[in-house]
Design an enzyme around this catalytic site. Structure first.
Site, mmCIF file in Angstrom:
data_model
loop_
_atom_site.group_PDB
_atom_site.id
_atom_site.type_symbol
_atom_site.label_atom_id
_atom_site.label_comp_id
_atom_site.label_asym_id
_atom_site.label_seq_id
_atom_site.Cartn_x
_atom_site.Cartn_y
_atom_site.Cartn_z
ATOM 1 N N GLY A 108 0.819 -1.217 0.000
ATOM 2 C CA GLY A 108 0.000 0.000 0.000
ATOM 3 C C GLY A 108 0.850 1.263 0.000
ATOM 4 N N GLU A 131 2.899 -8.219 -1.729
ATOM 5 C CA GLU A 131 1.674 -8.879 -1.255
ATOM 6 C C GLU A 131 1.669 -10.374 -1.535
ATOM 7 O OE1 GLU A 131 1.778 -6.008 -2.897
ATOM 8 O OE2 GLU A 131 0.364 -4.561 -2.048
#
Ligand code: HXC
Length: 257
Positions: A108, A131
């Site tokens: 993010g 991720e």
């Protein structure tokens, strides 16, 4: 407005926002995203502010979504998560957002970088979408914006392997506009933001909108938007002022109208 997870300061038309969760490498929890989105909405109405710098400070930009918070969510929790709404609010900010990145910009954090319009990086910056190591994929635009920004081979490598890229690679790939020594990252981003804050605000806003449109539309539609905005600007006082100042060999005094 008072905030728990960000710090702010302003000078010379520029607001600087510092992500402030050092204990978690500035991991982006829901509160941080909400506070950032709330702040930007407020700045939208503040005619004194022409551009915003977002930084994590000297050491880390942001190490991604807050994994500890994310761990508590099942599929229904993720579906009802408020964070996508906050991300959208950040993306909808109409003034220039400039990222000053030192250290890690992961997950993010890298996606927040890509929500910004210009990125200045310290040569210690590391960008990544790790991720995949958590059994997930980027969830705040990472797959879509990264491939549009750096192209397919590098985006595929980053998202599928989770490997990070350094500032030099990010610069050559177009993710970053300039690389500097880490001690100068925020200073350089602020200087650039101040330069932009002195420009005619309506033209800056329409230029940002037209440039971002290129990410998501075909050429003809983008050219149409550009032409309409170009025409609209002919009705502004700032255009008259800019042209008059050029003719009179003086500095323009833009008023935002
Ligand atoms: C919550 C985090 C965190 C994160 C670091 N911390 N990253 N907490 N969420 N994303 C915390 C650690 O738990 C630790 O606190 C402290 O910050 C320092 O981290 P360390 O791991 O001890 O430091 P270091 O060994 O130097 O390694 C730094 C690191 C590593 C390489 C950045 O922390 C790391 O790999 N973090 C996760 C990066 C990541 O996978 N990001 C993607 C997240 S998913 P404690 O209290 O434990 O000591 C994502 C999805 C986006 O972003 C979807 C958008 C909706």
């Amino acid at each position: 407005m008072t905030f728990e997870t960000i710090k702010t300061s302003s000078a010379k038309g520029v607001l600087t926002v510092t992500l402030n969760r050092p204990e978690a490498f500035n991991a982006l929890n829901t509160l941080l995203l909400k506070e950032l989105a709330d702040l930007l909405e407020q700045v939208e109405q503040d005619h004194e502010i022409g551009a915003v710098v977002v930084t994590g400070g000297a050491k880390v930009f942001a190490a991604g979504a807050d994994i500890k918070e994310m761990a508590a969510l099942d599929a229904v929790g993720v579906m009802n998560d408020a964070r996508p709404k906050h991300w959208r609010r950040i993306y909808q900010f109409s003034k220039p957002l400039i990222a000053a990145v030192n250290g890690y910009a992961l997950g993010g954090g890298c996606e927040l970088v890509m929500h910004c319009d210009i990125v200045i990086a310290g040569d210690n910056a590391l960008f990544g979408q790790p991720e995949i190591n958590l059994g997930i994929i980027p969830g705040a635009g990472g797959t879509q914006r990264l491939i549009r920004t750096v192209g397919k081979p590098l985006a595929m490598k980053m998202v599928l392997s989770g490997e990070m890229i350094d500032a030099k690679t990010a610069l050559s790939a177009g993710l970053v506009a300039e690389v500097t020594i880490p001690e100068k990252t925020i200073e350089r981003a602020t200087e650039l933001a101040q330069t932009i804050a002195r420009k005619p605000p309506i033209a800056v806003r329409l230029a940002k909108e037209a440039l971002l449109k290129a990410f998501e539309t075909d050429l003809e539609s983008g050219l149409n938007l550009e032409r309409k905005s170009f025409t609209l600007l002919a009705a502004t006082e700032d255009r008259q002022e800019g042209i008059a100042a050029f003719m009179e060999k003086r500095k323009p005094n833009f008023k935002g109208c």
